[in-house]
Design a protein around this motif. Structure first.
Motif, PDB file in Angstrom:
ATOM      1  N   ILE A  18     -16.303 -56.014 127.362  1.00  0.00           N
ATOM      2  CA  ILE A  18     -15.213 -56.382 126.456  1.00  0.00           C
ATOM      3  C   ILE A  18     -14.032 -55.473 126.757  1.00  0.00           C
ATOM      4  O   ILE A  18     -14.110 -54.262 126.550  1.00  0.00           O
ATOM      5  N   GLU A  55     -31.225 -59.246 117.182  1.00  0.00           N
ATOM      6  CA  GLU A  55     -31.711 -60.392 116.399  1.00  0.00           C
ATOM      7  C   GLU A  55     -32.468 -61.384 117.278  1.00  0.00           C
ATOM      8  O   GLU A  55     -32.096 -62.551 117.363  1.00  0.00           O
ATOM      9  N   TYR A 112     -12.465 -51.517 118.789  1.00  0.00           N
ATOM     10  CA  TYR A 112     -11.977 -52.723 119.466  1.00  0.00           C
ATOM     11  C   TYR A 112     -10.470 -52.698 119.334  1.00  0.00           C
ATOM     12  O   TYR A 112      -9.936 -52.960 118.264  1.00  0.00           O
ATOM     13  N   LYS A 156      -9.013 -51.195 116.165  1.00  0.00           N
ATOM     14  CA  LYS A 156      -9.899 -51.370 115.025  1.00  0.00           C
ATOM     15  C   LYS A 156     -11.199 -50.613 115.256  1.00  0.00           C
ATOM     16  O   LYS A 156     -11.848 -50.764 116.291  1.00  0.00           O
ATOM     17  N   PRO A 173     -25.606 -55.215 106.556  1.00  0.00           N
ATOM     18  CA  PRO A 173     -24.930 -56.495 106.336  1.00  0.00           C
ATOM     19  C   PRO A 173     -24.166 -56.961 107.575  1.00  0.00           C
ATOM     20  O   PRO A 173     -23.873 -56.169 108.467  1.00  0.00           O
ATOM     21  N   SER A 174     -23.869 -58.218 107.574  1.00  0.00           N
ATOM     22  CA  SER A 174     -23.188 -58.816 108.720  1.00  0.00           C
ATOM     23  C   SER A 174     -21.842 -58.142 108.969  1.00  0.00           C
ATOM     24  O   SER A 174     -21.115 -57.837 108.029  1.00  0.00           O
ATOM     25  N   GLY A 175     -21.555 -57.867 110.220  1.00  0.00           N
ATOM     26  CA  GLY A 175     -20.260 -57.293 110.569  1.00  0.00           C
ATOM     27  C   GLY A 175     -20.196 -55.797 110.431  1.00  0.00           C
ATOM     28  O   GLY A 175     -19.150 -55.196 110.599  1.00  0.00           O
ATOM     29  N   CYS A 176     -21.350 -55.151 110.152  1.00  0.00           N
ATOM     30  CA  CYS A 176     -21.317 -53.709 109.941  1.00  0.00           C
ATOM     31  C   CYS A 176     -21.355 -52.946 111.253  1.00  0.00           C
ATOM     32  O   CYS A 176     -21.220 -51.732 111.268  1.00  0.00           O
ATOM     33  N   GLY A 177     -21.570 -53.635 112.371  1.00  0.00           N
ATOM     34  CA  GLY A 177     -21.492 -52.947 113.654  1.00  0.00           C
ATOM     35  C   GLY A 177     -22.819 -52.708 114.356  1.00  0.00           C
ATOM     36  O   GLY A 177     -22.874 -51.966 115.326  1.00  0.00           O
ATOM     37  N   LYS A 178     -23.868 -53.379 113.893  1.00  0.00           N
ATOM     38  CA  LYS A 178     -25.180 -53.181 114.531  1.00  0.00           C
ATOM     39  C   LYS A 178     -25.134 -53.591 115.999  1.00  0.00           C
ATOM     40  O   LYS A 178     -25.550 -52.841 116.885  1.00  0.00           O
ATOM     41  N   SER A 179     -24.641 -54.804 116.229  1.00  0.00           N
ATOM     42  CA  SER A 179     -24.597 -55.282 117.616  1.00  0.00           C
ATOM     43  C   SER A 179     -23.706 -54.386 118.451  1.00  0.00           C
ATOM     44  O   SER A 179     -24.035 -54.042 119.583  1.00  0.00           O
ATOM     45  N   THR A 180     -22.589 -54.020 117.865  1.00  0.00           N
ATOM     46  CA  THR A 180     -21.659 -53.167 118.599  1.00  0.00           C
ATOM     47  C   THR A 180     -22.347 -51.888 119.030  1.00  0.00           C
ATOM     48  O   THR A 180     -22.270 -51.475 120.189  1.00  0.00           O
ATOM     49  N   HIS A 220     -31.937 -59.074 110.603  1.00  0.00           N
ATOM     50  CA  HIS A 220     -31.437 -59.331 109.250  1.00  0.00           C
ATOM     51  C   HIS A 220     -32.583 -59.510 108.274  1.00  0.00           C
ATOM     52  O   HIS A 220     -32.362 -59.714 107.088  1.00  0.00           O
ATOM     53  N   ALA A 226     -14.959 -50.020 114.855  1.00  0.00           N
ATOM     54  CA  ALA A 226     -16.127 -50.824 114.487  1.00  0.00           C
ATOM     55  C   ALA A 226     -17.329 -49.938 114.214  1.00  0.00           C
ATOM     56  O   ALA A 226     -18.219 -50.288 113.438  1.00  0.00           O
ATOM     57  N   THR A 269     -11.294 -54.746 125.426  1.00  0.00           N
ATOM     58  CA  THR A 269     -10.639 -53.944 124.402  1.00  0.00           C
ATOM     59  C   THR A 269     -11.541 -52.841 123.851  1.00  0.00           C
ATOM     60  O   THR A 269     -11.060 -51.968 123.131  1.00  0.00           O
TER      61      THR A 269
HETATM   62  N1  ATP Z   1     -15.193 -58.481 120.916  1.00  0.00           N
HETATM   63  C1  ATP Z   1     -14.735 -58.011 119.744  1.00  0.00           C
HETATM   64  N2  ATP Z   1     -13.418 -57.791 119.599  1.00  0.00           N
HETATM   65  C2  ATP Z   1     -12.927 -57.339 118.430  1.00  0.00           C
HETATM   66  N3  ATP Z   1     -13.676 -57.076 117.373  1.00  0.00           N
HETATM   67  C3  ATP Z   1     -15.005 -57.284 117.441  1.00  0.00           C
HETATM   68  C4  ATP Z   1     -15.598 -57.758 118.634  1.00  0.00           C
HETATM   69  N4  ATP Z   1     -16.936 -57.872 118.442  1.00  0.00           N
HETATM   70  C5  ATP Z   1     -17.146 -57.464 117.177  1.00  0.00           C
HETATM   71  N5  ATP Z   1     -16.004 -57.104 116.564  1.00  0.00           N
HETATM   72  C6  ATP Z   1     -15.851 -56.596 115.213  1.00  0.00           C
HETATM   73  O1  ATP Z   1     -16.590 -55.411 115.081  1.00  0.00           O
HETATM   74  C7  ATP Z   1     -17.284 -55.378 113.847  1.00  0.00           C
HETATM   75  C8  ATP Z   1     -18.782 -55.213 114.080  1.00  0.00           C
HETATM   76  O2  ATP Z   1     -19.273 -56.389 114.723  1.00  0.00           O
HETATM   77  P1  ATP Z   1     -20.783 -56.530 115.135  1.00  0.00           P
HETATM   78  O3  ATP Z   1     -20.893 -57.769 115.949  1.00  0.00           O
HETATM   79  O4  ATP Z   1     -21.213 -55.294 115.783  1.00  0.00           O
HETATM   80  O5  ATP Z   1     -21.487 -56.703 113.748  1.00  0.00           O
HETATM   81  P2  ATP Z   1     -23.018 -56.972 113.433  1.00  0.00           P
HETATM   82  O6  ATP Z   1     -23.448 -55.913 112.544  1.00  0.00           O
HETATM   83  O7  ATP Z   1     -23.767 -57.181 114.677  1.00  0.00           O
HETATM   84  O8  ATP Z   1     -22.930 -58.327 112.627  1.00  0.00           O
HETATM   85  P3  ATP Z   1     -23.969 -59.530 112.602  1.00  0.00           P
HETATM   86  O9  ATP Z   1     -25.074 -59.094 111.764  1.00  0.00           O
HETATM   87  O10 ATP Z   1     -23.198 -60.630 111.986  1.00  0.00           O
HETATM   88  O11 ATP Z   1     -24.352 -59.796 114.018  1.00  0.00           O
HETATM   89  C9  ATP Z   1     -16.961 -56.673 113.129  1.00  0.00           C
HETATM   90  O12 ATP Z   1     -15.955 -56.413 112.193  1.00  0.00           O
HETATM   91  C10 ATP Z   1     -16.437 -57.563 114.198  1.00  0.00           C
HETATM   92  O13 ATP Z   1     -15.444 -58.418 113.706  1.00  0.00           O
END
Ligand code: ATP
Ligand code: MG
Lengths: 424, 263, 461
Positions: free
Chosen positions: B68, B185, B25, B28, B49-56, B216, B30, B70
């Motif tokens: 997105i 999720e 991103y 950064k 864990p939350s924020g580890c990038g699963k959704s990404t 989760h 991800a 960026t």
């Molecule tokens: N649109 C975005 N722009 C910039 N950074 C992003 C964006 N979306 C996610 N991130 C960052 O990328 C990283 C991974 O986010 P992601 O949403 O993939 O996590 P996740 O594993 O799905 O978390 P959760 O379990 O909370 O859903 C995080 O650090 C988040 O802050």
């Protein structure tokens, strides 16, 4: 948590209950009340101004929907006019009646019933109203009828207690005989501009306004909506988009007269023959209205939740499909609200139209987008400049008509806003 | 650092294949160098864990990341051997083949019928009204929603309960006959009963579609998936059969996470 | 042929193309083995329709500019044209009259000279109408055929259509830039012409304003073009008197409405303010001229001030202030609403009264937004035209006495451009120079204000 003692009744020893504090508190509460009162007064001031404005306009304007008329009984059976439905249905019917001397017939009966002095104060075009009545129903040529016909502007003033002493006396005289009266004048809504306040109407200006608004709407709405969609949904973040955004935000705040200068310098140079035309007026106002539509459109589009876009994308909709199938329909009520508000503003706009020549005296309603026209607010401005007392009431009446249109439009906008407020 | 791949994975056809995928991103990072095979007939769970990038990572699989501005993806991802990030790729076709269900149910503010029919309509899947009706019915039946809504197909999709809405979204994804369904999720906004229904549904759908689910809940992962990938700080730490991951994880971090010591 | 009819024809052809292409796409679909096309039949239809309509729209626009010119040219080429006066209004009116008879919008000519041109006009109109019609048909068919022949089962019509749609959206958003550019260009162009006749220094710093549209345009008297008195009048009425009315009343209204009024009262008072904001300025102007100005004068006279004008700056400024109240109020309302609730709660929880919270916490926190709102209000007031045209004077007057007559920039623009002055006269052109200054000032105010508002919003987001 055991150290919390049960709440005691306030003892005199508590610092917050000192006499000085009490006094200060009292003062603070007084200040509070004064402040609140000031606020209320400020709001009420605006409300009062609004009420005063509306009441003055209504009181003046009611007179504007009326005119002073004289009673003229005409006995057609002995007037020697001929005519039947067939001859009187053609376009030349008025000329036909004129050729038969309708004008002098009317004059004759007026003199007979009102006397020479008063009949001289009959409006010069009064016979035309008789002609209209005959054309509408030729059968009256076989009857006796009393017509209420417009008086001259001077006599009208006399009836109001103004102007020359003789006419005032004459009016009082006629009033005693019941031969003069202020009567509701439906023609005010169907006639056009004139030099005589007794003969003016707003239809010409109203039609000009409608044609102008049509052009404005047809140009500003599609362009505004498309620009809003582009900027909100697709525009990449770069310099160009920034420039577009800044332009739009600034255009929305540029004084309207500047748009008039643009219309004068650009549109009238390109179309020199279309001075005073609704086409040019509409185009000028469209440039002014478009930023309003873009800004409100973008807010409406922004309010559509992103999850709906995601949902559509995820089943394979293309970005264009997402926008036209989902975003636009959901944003439309908001866009329409903004459009109506923008159009209402354009409808009340005067200054830019003065610049492009829509202030000319136009005595016939425009018959197209390119014929000379004036619009309602400009008509109000022109009448307000007239010295004749009769125009004051006419101006207020025209203002009432304009305000009614604006209230309807704003009401519609508020209704739309409330009805479609965030359904998802 | 490399992903630990459990050795005793049974051989199965891969529907999708990601190799050396990194996602950024802006500047950064991800997702850091993830490689994984998504099997055709199984349910794969992504945990971490939350924020580890699963959704990404999930969103890179059907290029939802394109929305997105960026976001930037490196590496290759294939669907049936086709690189989905190649320049000629028709994203619209891709998303028809790789459907997605979101964390929060997001039915369109249209009728239930139109919610389901929308995808088939824009892809020209149905030849006529009858076929469309049929698709709607089959999709709703597969999503286990038919009995509840068959008498009110014209009601707004947003008028349903949360669980029903989520099943509607699953039906909407099914309606375009995808090969892969990604679920981010899907139960986190639902109560336990609705969750149980969705899990049941996933079990029924597995085998017909390749399913990837982010969750989760360890229990959920254990219940519904055959394969599990554990993500941590943008990296895929461990990947293997669900039973292996949960019973004898190799990495300490995985161990900590699933035993709830952390995250 | 009027452009409207040609446009109608274009739409008709587009519809025909739409239907034909759709039928074709359905045929592809029936023939194909799996019943799937690369794009839906509708997109094939739109593809062809757009290829018919868009080139036609461009052509018709051009044609509606060109054809009147071509018609007139061909009439002027006839022998009868030798009889015409070489130039001037008479020539115009003869031609125009003949043209309106020829096109059927008038039934007979007044001017006997026009008679000779009716026939040539009729011929020329008929000829060019035919040409326009044929060209429309040819272009429509050509565009349609070209698009139609490209249709294939695997033709990605959707992508093409979407590309066209995207370009249209982009073009639409460029209209804003074009407008800004048009404003700047037309103002600068005329202003430069003006400064060629009158020195900018004389204009910007001279203290005597009395342009004479009747004077010899070649040798203007620069001492009559000193704009200081009108700038002063503009500022005095718009930025001083009006703001003295609008700022306290608008601000207090906003405070009352957002902090004190209960929802029910608010739901009545707010629309009342909105209506006040929606009243056209010509109505305010009428109100100012008819009611307020005489009242102000009479009041002054009764207080023994004998030189009070019936076109006093005070009357115009007061009414303008009233007009601006709703604007200030709604800007202040937005700014106060943007202050986080927690700040307010924090102050209230310390035992501050509501008014203390407002004065010490809310207003200071919202101040950047409020100031920006006031700047926008000033920009609106100095650009406001009708109130001052109707209630202020046209005579420039450098004075600090609010009861004296004063003029403003907008009044002068209207006065100079609605007279019968020629377009090349410095008096007429000076209106553009005034407009340019006005534009720059409002632009500056808006630009700064919008930036401040943006920063302010972001700070609390
Ligand atoms: N649109 C975005 N722009 C910039 N950074 C992003 C964006 N979306 C996610 N991130 C960052 O990328 C990283 C991974 O986010 P992601 O949403 O993939 O996590 P996740 O594993 O799905 O978390 P959760 O379990 O909370 O859903 C995080 O650090 C988040 O802050
Ligand atoms: Mg997530």
């Amino acid at each position: 948590m055991s150290d919390v003692a049960p709440q005691q009744a306030p003892s005199d020893g508590m610092p917050s209950r000192s006499a000085a504090f009490e006094a200060r508190l009292k003062k603070r509460y007084a200040a509070e009340r004064r402040f609140k009162l000031t606020g209320l007064v400020a709001v009420l001031f605006s409300v009062l101004v609004l009420a005063f404005l509306l009441v003055t306009m209504t009181i003046n304007g009611v007179g504007g929907f009326q005119r002073t008329e004289l009673a003229v009984p005409i006995d057609f059976t002995e007037a020697g006019l001929t005519g039947d439905p067939a001859t009187l249905s053609g376009p030349d019917a008025t000329q036909l009646l004129e050729a038969q001397g309708l004008a002098s017939v009317v004059e004759f009966y007026a003199e007979e019933s009102l006397g020479a002095n008063a009949s001289a104060e009959l409006n010069g075009n009064a016979w035309r109203e008789v002609a209209t009545a005959i054309i509408a129903d030729p059968a009256i040529l076989r009857t006796k009828q009393t017509f209420w016909l417009p008086s001259s502007a001077d006599l009208a003033a006399g009836y109001e207690g103004e102007g020359s002493a003789e006419l005032q006396a004459l009016a009082t005289d006629l009033a005693e005989q019941g031969k003069i009266d202020k009567r509701f004048d439906i023609g005010f809504l169907t006639r056009s501009d004139a030099t005589d306040p007794q003969a003016v109407g707003i239809w010409g200006a109203l039609k000009g306004s409608m044609l102008t608004m049509l052009v404005t709407l047809l140009m500003a709405f599609p362009i505004g909506v498309m620009a809003a969609l582009y900027l909100e949904e697709y525009a990449p973040k770069n310099r160009w988009t920034d420039i577009i955004e800044v332009s739009i935000n600034n255009l929305a705040a540029v004084p309207s007269i500047i748009f008039g200068l643009l219309g004068l310098a650009v549109f009238l140079t390109i179309f020199p023959n279309f001075r005073s035309a609704p086409l040019i007026g509409g185009m000028t106002l469209a440039l002014m209205t478009m930023p309003v539509i873009v800004i409100s459109g973008r807010n409406a589009i922004k309010a559509v939740p992103p999850s709906i876009r995601d949902g559509a994308l995820a089943v394979g909709a293309s970005p264009v499909q997402v926008v036209f199938h989902h975003v636009l329909p959901l944003a439309l009520p908001g866009i329409l609200t903004g459009t109506i508000i923008g159009m209402a503003r354009a409808l009340g706009e005067t200054a830019p139209l003065l610049m492009i020549g829509m202030r000319a005296f136009v005595a016939t309603p425009p018959d197209g987008l390119t014929s000379p026209a004036t619009v309602l607010p400009v008509q109000i401005f022109l009448w307000s400049d007239e010295i004749d007392r009769g125009f004051v009431e006419r101006t207020s009446a025209a203002i009432i008509v304009l305000l009614i249109f604006l209230l309807l439009m704003n009401g519609l906008a508020i209704y739309l806003r409330n009805k479609f407020e965030k359904k998802w | 650092m490399v992903t630990v791949i459990h050795p005793n994975l049974d051989q199965t056809d891969a529907k999708m294949n990601a190799s050396d995928v990194s996602v950024f991103y802006g500047d950064k990072m991800a997702i850091d160098n993830v490689s994984i095979e998504i099997p055709t007939k199984y349910v794969t769970a992504f945990i971490g864990p939350s924020g580890c990038g699963k959704s990404t990572f999930l969103r890179t699989l059907n290029r939802m990341n394109d929305t997105i501005p960026t976001a930037r993806v490196e590496g290759t991802i294939t669907l049936d051997g086709d690189d989905i990030y190649r320049s000629k790729m028709d994203v619209v076709q891709l998303r028809a083949r790789v459907g997605m269900v979101f964390q929060k149910p997001n039915p369109f503010p249209k009728s239930i019928y139109d919610n389901i029919a929308y995808g088939p309509k824009i892809h020209g899947i149905a030849q006529g009204k009858e076929e469309l009706d049929n698709i709607v019915e089959v999709s709703l039946k597969r999503a286990g929603l038919w009995e509840e809504v068959k008498d009110r197909l014209t009601d707004s999709g947003t008028a349903l309960s949360g669980g029903q809405q989520q099943r509607l979204c699953i039906a909407r994804a099914i309606a375009v006959d995808p090969e892969v369904i990604l679920m981010d999720e899907p139960c986190s906004a639902l109560d336990p009963i609705a969750t149980a229904k969705i899990e049941e549904l996933i079990a029924e759908l597995s085998g017909r579609y390749a399913i990837v689910i982010v969750t989760h809940s360890m229990q959920q992962a254990a219940r519904v998936s055959e394969r599990t990938a554990f993500f941590h700080l943008g990296k895929m730490v461990e990947y293997g059969r669900t039973s292996d991951i949960f019973t004898n994880p190799v990495e300490q971090r995985t161990q900590d996470y699933i035993t709830g010591r952390y995250g | 042929m009027s452009p409207a009819i040609l446009l109608l024809l274009a739409v008709g052809l587009g519809l025909a193309g739409w239907l034909a292409a759709r039928a074709r796409a359905w045929a592809f679909r029936r023939e194909s083995s799996d019943g799937r096309l690369a794009s839906l039949p509708t997109y094939h239809a739109w593809y062809v329709a757009l290829w018919v309509v868009l080139p036609l729209a461009a052509f018709i626009t051009l044609w509606s500019f060109a054809s009147p010119y071509l018609v007139t040219q061909s009439v002027l080429a006839t022998p009868a044209a030798a009889e015409l006066p070489a130039f001037g209004i008479q020539r115009e009116s003869i031609l125009r009259e003949a043209q309106s008879v020829a096109s059927g919008s008038a039934s007979a000519v007044f001017n006997p000279q026009s008679e000779a041109f009716v026939e040539p006009f009729r011929d020329a109109l008929a000829r060019y109408n035919l040409i326009g019609l044929l060209a429309t048909l040819v272009i429509g068919f050509a565009g349609g055929a070209w698009a139609f022949l490209r249709l294939r089962p695997d033709f990605s019509a959707r992508t093409r259509v979407e590309k066209i749609v995207m370009s249209l959206l982009l073009i639409a958003s460029l209209v804003a830039i074009l407008t800004t550019f048009g404003i700047v260009a037309s103002l600068i162009f005329e202003t430069i012409r003006f400064f060629g006749m009158v020195n900018p220094i004389d204009f910007l710093f001279g203290a005597h304003w009395a342009p004479d549209p009747m004077a010899n345009p070649d040798n203007p008297d620069p001492t009559r073009y000193g704009a200081i008195p009108l700038f002063w009048g503009t500022i005095y009425i718009g930025a001083i008197i009006a703001m003295i009315v609008a700022i306290p009343l608008g601000l207090m209204s906003a405070i009352y409405l957002t902090q004190y009024a209960d929802p029910k009262v608010r739901s009545w008072l707010k629309p009342a303010l909105e209506i006040l904001a929606g009243v056209p300025t010509v109505v305010y102007g009428y109100f100012a001229a008819l009611t307020v100005a005489p009242f102000v004068r009479d009041l002054a006279l009764s207080m023994g001030i004998s030189n009070a004008s019936s076109e006093s700056a005070l009357a115009a400024g007061l009414v303008m202030g009233v007009m601006i109240i709703p604007f200030v109020s709604s800007m202040a309302d937005d700014s106060i609403a943007a202050v986080p609730q927690s700040m307010r709660d924090g102050s209230l929880a310390m035992g501050a009264t509501t008014s203390e919270t407002i004065k010490r916490v809310l207003v200071p926190a919202a101040l950047p937004g409020i100031v920006a709102g006031i700047m926008l209000a000033i920009s609106r007031a100095i650009g406001e035209t009708m109130i001052v045209v109707m209630a202020a004077s046209t005579a420039a007057n450098l004075s600090a006495n609010p009861l004296e007559a004063m003029t403003t920039a907008t009044v002068q623009i209207v006065k100079l451009l609605t007279g019968e002055g020629s377009f090349d006269h410095p008096a007429t052109l000076s209106a553009f120079a005034i407009g340019f200054v006005l534009f720059l000032v409002t632009l500056g105010l808006n630009f700064i204000a919008l930036r401040v508002v943006k920063r302010f919003r972001e700070a609390y987001e």
